[in-house]
Write a protein that holds these residues in place. Structure first.
Motif, mmCIF file in Angstrom:
data_model
loop_
_atom_site.group_PDB
_atom_site.id
_atom_site.type_symbol
_atom_site.label_atom_id
_atom_site.label_comp_id
_atom_site.label_asym_id
_atom_site.label_seq_id
_atom_site.Cartn_x
_atom_site.Cartn_y
_atom_site.Cartn_z
ATOM 1 N N VAL A 147 56.944 44.993 63.831
ATOM 2 C CA VAL A 147 56.782 43.679 64.453
ATOM 3 C C VAL A 147 58.068 42.868 64.386
ATOM 4 O O VAL A 147 58.315 41.992 65.222
ATOM 5 C CB VAL A 147 55.626 42.909 63.786
ATOM 6 N N ASP A 148 58.942 43.167 63.405
ATOM 7 C CA ASP A 148 60.198 42.438 63.266
ATOM 8 C C ASP A 148 61.391 43.245 63.763
ATOM 9 O O ASP A 148 62.542 42.952 63.423
ATOM 10 C CB ASP A 148 60.421 42.026 61.811
ATOM 11 N N TYR A 149 61.132 44.263 64.592
ATOM 12 C CA TYR A 149 62.223 45.129 65.048
ATOM 13 C C TYR A 149 63.158 44.376 65.990
ATOM 14 O O TYR A 149 62.722 43.690 66.922
ATOM 15 C CB TYR A 149 61.683 46.369 65.761
ATOM 16 N N VAL A 150 64.450 44.527 65.745
ATOM 17 C CA VAL A 150 65.488 44.047 66.660
ATOM 18 C C VAL A 150 66.566 45.109 66.723
ATOM 19 O O VAL A 150 66.784 45.855 65.768
ATOM 20 C CB VAL A 150 66.090 42.705 66.206
ATOM 21 N N ASN A 157 59.787 38.437 62.932
ATOM 22 C CA ASN A 157 58.606 38.750 63.733
ATOM 23 C C ASN A 157 58.766 38.207 65.143
ATOM 24 O O ASN A 157 59.215 37.079 65.343
ATOM 25 C CB ASN A 157 57.356 38.160 63.087
ATOM 26 N N SER A 158 58.351 39.003 66.120
ATOM 27 C CA SER A 158 58.509 38.585 67.514
ATOM 28 C C SER A 158 57.417 39.208 68.355
ATOM 29 O O SER A 158 56.734 40.147 67.949
ATOM 30 C CB SER A 158 59.892 39.003 68.043
ATOM 31 N N GLY A 159 57.264 38.669 69.554
ATOM 32 C CA GLY A 159 56.348 39.249 70.522
ATOM 33 C C GLY A 159 56.978 40.475 71.159
ATOM 34 O O GLY A 159 57.855 41.117 70.574
ATOM 35 N N LEU A 160 56.541 40.786 72.362
ATOM 36 C CA LEU A 160 57.109 41.942 73.040
ATOM 37 C C LEU A 160 58.496 41.598 73.554
ATOM 38 O O LEU A 160 58.687 40.613 74.272
ATOM 39 C CB LEU A 160 56.211 42.369 74.198
ATOM 40 N N THR A 161 59.468 42.411 73.182
ATOM 41 C CA THR A 161 60.852 42.208 73.593
ATOM 42 C C THR A 161 61.370 43.456 74.292
ATOM 43 O O THR A 161 60.793 44.545 74.173
ATOM 44 C CB THR A 161 61.750 41.909 72.384
ATOM 45 N N LEU A 162 62.471 43.278 74.994
ATOM 46 C CA LEU A 162 63.111 44.418 75.643
ATOM 47 C C LEU A 162 63.553 45.441 74.607
ATOM 48 O O LEU A 162 63.472 46.656 74.840
ATOM 49 C CB LEU A 162 64.299 43.950 76.475
ATOM 50 N N ALA A 163 63.990 44.962 73.446
ATOM 51 C CA ALA A 163 64.429 45.876 72.387
ATOM 52 C C ALA A 163 63.285 46.765 71.921
ATOM 53 O O ALA A 163 63.467 47.971 71.683
ATOM 54 C CB ALA A 163 64.986 45.070 71.217
#
Length: 299
Positions: A147-150, A157-163
Motif C-alpha cells: 500500500v505504501d509502494y513508490v 500509503n497511497s491510492g492507486l498510482t501509476l507506479a
C-alpha cells in the motif's frame, strides 16, 4: 366550500416492485477459466518448465529429463437463497402483486454477485496442491504491491498510482505471463485516483492507449479494467485489495449452475417457497499469474 373534502383525498399506491441500486451482473464470470465439476472436487494436472540438454558426444548415452509437475485442487460449495411468500400475502397486498417473479430476479442478481465473490476469494486466498490437496499455498510477497509502494522517494500509503500499476505489470512480465487476457480489478475509488491524480493517463504521451472512455478507464498498461465494490476492504485500515491477473491463473468450477425452484410448502401453511441454488468454487492455478495491489481508501 367543502372543508372536509381533503379528508377523502386518495393515495396513489405503487402497483409494481422496483429493484434498488446494486451490482446486477457478474463482472468476472467471463474473465476466468470456467470448468465443469462432476464430483465433490476437481484436479488440475500441470507441467512445469523443462530444459534441453547440450549433446557433447557422438552416439552418446540417451539421458531422460525429469519434468517438474504439479497438482491443483478445486472444491465447489453450495449456495442458496430462499424466500417465503405467505398464501394470504397476495390478498393483503391489495393492488400490489405478490413479488414472486421479482424475487426470482433478485435471486439471480445475488447469484451473479456470489460468483464474483467466489472468484475474488480464489484469486487472493489460499490454494491447495499435492497428491491429496491438503498442502496450502498462499501468494508470496513477490506477488504483492504494498500500500505504501513508490518507485522512488519516501514510502507512504497511497491510492492507486501509476507506479503501482507499472509494478504489477512488471511482475507479470517478469514471470513470462501472456499479455492476452490480463485484467485489473478495482473499485470506484481507484478509478477516481487515476482520473484525478495520474496525469500520464490524460497525456498525449499515452495516445496509443484509449485510457478515458466516457470517464471510465477500460484499458491501460495492457490491462482491461474491471470495476466492482466486492473487492476485499479492510475496514480497520481502509486498505482495498485490488487484483491484477491473467485469466489462466484462476479457474471457476461449476458443479451446478443457477437453478430456481418454486414450490408450495404444505408443511408451512401452503407458503410459496422460492429457492435459488448454485454450486461453484474457484481455485488459483498459478501464483505467478496473480498480483495483489493494495490501495489506501482513507478519506
Amino acid at each position: 366550500m367543502l372543508t372536509q373534502l381533503p379528508e377523502h383525498f386518495q393515495t396513489d399506491f405503487a402497483d409494481n416492485w422496483e429493484h434498488l441500486v446494486q451490482q446486477k451482473e457478474s463482472r468476472l464470470e467471463n474473465k476466468v477459466r470456467r470448468v465443469t465439476v462432476n464430483g465433490k472436487e476437481r484436479t488440475f494436472s500441470q507441467l512445469g518448465k523443462s530444459k534441453m540438454r547440450l549433446i557433447t558426444t557422438r552416439n552418446g548415452k540417451t539421458v531422460a529429463s525429469d519434468t517438474p509437475m504439479a497438482k491443483r485442487w478445486l472444491r465447489p460449495k453450495g449456495y442458496d437463497e430462499v424466500t417465503f411468500i405467505d398464501q394470504f400475502d397476495s390478498i393483503a397486498l391489495g393492488e400490489l402483486p405478490a413479488p414472486e417473479s421479482e424475487h426470482v430476479v433478485s435471486h439471480a442478481y445475488a447469484a451473479k454477485r456470489t460468483m464474483d465473490e467466489v472468484i475474488i476469494a480464489g484469486l487472493e486466498g489460499t490454494a491447495y496442491i499435492g497428491e491429496d490437496g491438503t498442502t496450502a499455498v498462499d501468494l508470496g510477497n513477490s506477488q504483492k504491491v504494498a500500500v505504501d509502494y513508490v518507485a522512488s522517494g519516501a514510502a507512504a500509503n497511497s491510492g492507486l498510482t501509476l507506479a503501482k500499476l507499472t509494478r504489477a505489470k512488471y511482475i507479470l512480465d517478469k514471470n513470462e505471463v501472456e499479455t492476452e487476457g490480463r485484467y485489473f480489478v478495482h473499485s470506484a475509488q481507484q478509478l477516481s485516483d487515476l482520473l484525478v491524480n495520474v496525469v500520464e493517463v490524460k497525456s498525449s504521451d499515452f495516445s496509443n492507449v484509449k485510457a478515458l472512455v466516457d470517464g471510465v478507464v477500460n484499458r491501460f498498461l495492457g490491462f482491461e479494467f474491471v470495476m466492482t465494490e466486492l473487492l476485499t476492504l479492510t475496514t480497520a485500515t481502509d486498505v482495498r485489495t485490488c487484483i491484477a491477473y491473467q485469466k489462466d491463473g484462476i479457474a471457476l468450477g461449476v458443479g451446478q449452475d443457477k437453478t430456481v425452484k418454486i414450490d408450495i410448502r404444505s408443511d408451512l401453511n401452503h407458503t410459496i417457497q422460492i429457492r435459488t441454488v448454485l454450486m461453484i468454487g474457484a481455485a488459483r492455478l498459478e501464483e505467478e499469474r496473480v498480483v495483489l495491489v493494495y490501495t489506501d481508501e482513507s478519506p
